[in-house]
Scaffold this motif. Structure first.
Motif, PDB file in Angstrom:
ATOM      1  N   ASN A 268      -8.279  -9.078   4.172  1.00 52.50           N
ATOM      2  CA  ASN A 268      -9.516  -8.450   3.712  1.00 52.50           C
ATOM      3  C   ASN A 268     -10.667  -8.578   4.703  1.00 52.50           C
ATOM      4  N   SER A 269     -10.449  -9.290   5.806  1.00 49.84           N
ATOM      5  CA  SER A 269     -11.525  -9.428   6.799  1.00 49.84           C
ATOM      6  C   SER A 269     -11.842  -8.081   7.455  1.00 49.84           C
ATOM      7  N   ASP A 270     -10.906  -7.147   7.444  1.00 49.66           N
ATOM      8  CA  ASP A 270     -11.136  -5.793   7.957  1.00 49.66           C
ATOM      9  C   ASP A 270     -10.094  -4.848   7.357  1.00 49.66           C
ATOM     10  N   PRO A 271     -10.283  -4.444   6.089  1.00 50.36           N
ATOM     11  CA  PRO A 271      -9.280  -3.629   5.400  1.00 50.36           C
ATOM     12  C   PRO A 271      -8.967  -2.302   6.095  1.00 50.36           C
ATOM     13  N   ASP A 272      -9.913  -1.764   6.849  1.00 46.32           N
ATOM     14  CA  ASP A 272      -9.667  -0.505   7.559  1.00 46.32           C
ATOM     15  C   ASP A 272      -8.690  -0.668   8.711  1.00 46.32           C
ATOM     16  N   ARG A 273      -8.416  -1.898   9.097  1.00 44.61           N
ATOM     17  CA  ARG A 273      -7.468  -2.148  10.189  1.00 44.61           C
ATOM     18  C   ARG A 273      -6.164  -2.749   9.685  1.00 44.61           C
ATOM     19  N   CYS A 274      -5.885  -2.558   8.397  1.00 39.26           N
ATOM     20  CA  CYS A 274      -4.600  -2.983   7.842  1.00 39.26           C
ATOM     21  C   CYS A 274      -3.610  -1.835   8.004  1.00 39.26           C
ATOM     22  N   ILE A 275      -2.493  -2.125   8.647  1.00 38.95           N
ATOM     23  CA  ILE A 275      -1.490  -1.100   8.920  1.00 38.95           C
ATOM     24  C   ILE A 275      -0.136  -1.552   8.398  1.00 38.95           C
ATOM     25  N   ARG A 276       0.767  -0.589   8.205  1.00 40.33           N
ATOM     26  CA  ARG A 276       2.094  -0.928   7.718  1.00 40.33           C
ATOM     27  C   ARG A 276       3.129  -0.005   8.337  1.00 40.33           C
ATOM     28  N   VAL A 277       4.354  -0.491   8.347  1.00 35.35           N
ATOM     29  CA  VAL A 277       5.510   0.307   8.744  1.00 35.35           C
ATOM     30  C   VAL A 277       6.035   0.960   7.471  1.00 35.35           C
ATOM     31  N   PRO A 278       6.253   2.271   7.476  1.00 39.08           N
ATOM     32  CA  PRO A 278       6.754   2.899   6.248  1.00 39.08           C
ATOM     33  C   PRO A 278       8.161   2.425   5.898  1.00 39.08           C
ATOM     34  N   MET A 279       8.383   2.225   4.605  1.00 36.51           N
ATOM     35  CA  MET A 279       9.681   1.801   4.070  1.00 36.51           C
ATOM     36  C   MET A 279       9.858   2.476   2.718  1.00 36.51           C
ATOM     37  N   ILE A 280      11.061   2.422   2.190  1.00 35.83           N
ATOM     38  CA  ILE A 280      11.259   2.931   0.840  1.00 35.83           C
ATOM     39  C   ILE A 280      10.463   2.068  -0.127  1.00 35.83           C
ATOM     40  N   ASN A 281      10.194   2.607  -1.284  1.00 34.86           N
ATOM     41  CA  ASN A 281       9.388   1.908  -2.285  1.00 34.86           C
ATOM     42  C   ASN A 281      10.148   0.715  -2.854  1.00 34.86           C
ATOM     43  N   THR A 282       9.654  -0.464  -2.606  1.00 36.99           N
ATOM     44  CA  THR A 282      10.254  -1.682  -3.145  1.00 36.99           C
ATOM     45  C   THR A 282       9.144  -2.701  -3.360  1.00 36.99           C
ATOM     46  N   THR A 283       9.314  -3.549  -4.339  1.00 33.02           N
ATOM     47  CA  THR A 283       8.248  -4.505  -4.645  1.00 33.02           C
ATOM     48  C   THR A 283       8.461  -5.869  -4.007  1.00 33.02           C
ATOM     49  N   ASP A 284       9.689  -6.183  -3.649  1.00 30.90           N
ATOM     50  CA  ASP A 284       9.925  -7.546  -3.179  1.00 30.90           C
ATOM     51  C   ASP A 284      10.692  -7.627  -1.869  1.00 30.90           C
ATOM     52  N   ARG A 285      10.796  -6.547  -1.144  1.00 25.00           N
ATOM     53  CA  ARG A 285      11.544  -6.558   0.115  1.00 25.00           C
ATOM     54  C   ARG A 285      10.703  -5.956   1.219  1.00 25.00           C
ATOM     55  N   SER A 286      10.940  -6.439   2.429  1.00 24.74           N
ATOM     56  CA  SER A 286      10.292  -5.848   3.599  1.00 24.74           C
ATOM     57  C   SER A 286      11.190  -6.101   4.803  1.00 24.74           C
ATOM     58  N   LEU A 287      10.859  -5.465   5.897  1.00 27.18           N
ATOM     59  CA  LEU A 287      11.624  -5.638   7.125  1.00 27.18           C
ATOM     60  C   LEU A 287      11.490  -7.064   7.645  1.00 27.18           C
ATOM     61  N   ASN A 288      12.465  -7.485   8.415  1.00 26.28           N
ATOM     62  CA  ASN A 288      12.400  -8.784   9.081  1.00 26.28           C
ATOM     63  C   ASN A 288      11.187  -8.820  10.005  1.00 26.28           C
ATOM     64  N   LEU A 289      10.544  -9.961  10.097  1.00 25.88           N
ATOM     65  CA  LEU A 289       9.331 -10.107  10.894  1.00 25.88           C
ATOM     66  C   LEU A 289       9.539  -9.708  12.356  1.00 25.88           C
ATOM     67  N   SER A 290      10.609 -10.175  12.973  1.00 25.68           N
ATOM     68  CA  SER A 290      10.796  -9.853  14.397  1.00 25.68           C
ATOM     69  C   SER A 290      11.048  -8.363  14.596  1.00 25.68           C
ATOM     70  N   ASN A 291      11.700  -7.709  13.635  1.00 28.56           N
ATOM     71  CA  ASN A 291      11.884  -6.255  13.722  1.00 28.56           C
ATOM     72  C   ASN A 291      10.554  -5.529  13.586  1.00 28.56           C
TER      73      ASN A 291
END
Length: 159
Positions: free
Chosen positions: A117-140
């Motif tokens: 929240n220190s700069d919400p306009d600079r929050c970015i994400r990699v697109p993924m399918i809709n899921t609530t508890d999964r995300s890509l591996n950090l190094s990927n």
């Protein structure tokens, strides 16, 4: 600041030594600086970090910070992007410049609210399918975002 490197990769309280080793290897091969925010979930002397980074770990340009606030204070003129599944923009929607800071959260919890929240306009994400508890591996995720940033600046000194 940042003239000799391509980008700054920041890991906020990383927990898994193999991820940090892999990210260190990516940093060496892309001329990026690695910043680690304490507490770390492992010792940098652990063989898992060295094994994951292979013989690259000795060449990693790494800086360790006691806190995120310490990093921000030291690089007060830096541009920071916060890589989070809660970002509103895709990682391809922003214009990166050499020396920018790409900040990634810890594997189990991501970035804390106060950092994100220190700069919400600079929050970015990699697109993924809709899921609530999964995300890509950090190094990927680091590799995906770093290579988009490098593409935008035309892969300086890379062949």
């Amino acid at each position: 600041m940042g003239e000799n490197i391509n980008f700054n990769i920041v890991l906020f309280e990383p927990e898994i030594p193999q991820n940090t080793g892999n990210i260190g290897r990516t940093c060496v091969l892309t001329n990026c600086k690695l910043h680690l925010i304490k507490p770390l979930g492992f010792s940098l002397d652990e063989k898992q970090v060295r094994r994951a980074g292979l013989d690259y770990w000795k060449d990693v340009d790494v800086e360790i910070h006691e806190s995120f606030e310490e990093l921000r204070k030291k690089y007060k003129d830096g541009v920071f992007y916060f890589c989070t599944t809660k970002g509103k923009k895709y990682h391809t929607d922003v214009k990166y410049n050499r020396g920018d800071f790409l900040v990634f959260g810890k594997e189990s919890a991501g970035l804390p609210d106060e950092v994100r929240n220190s700069d919400p306009d600079r929050c970015i994400r990699v697109p993924m399918i809709n899921t609530t508890d999964r995300s890509l591996n950090l190094s990927n995720t680091v590799a995906i975002i770093a290579y988009e940033a490098l593409r935008q600046v035309e892969f300086p000194n890379m062949k």
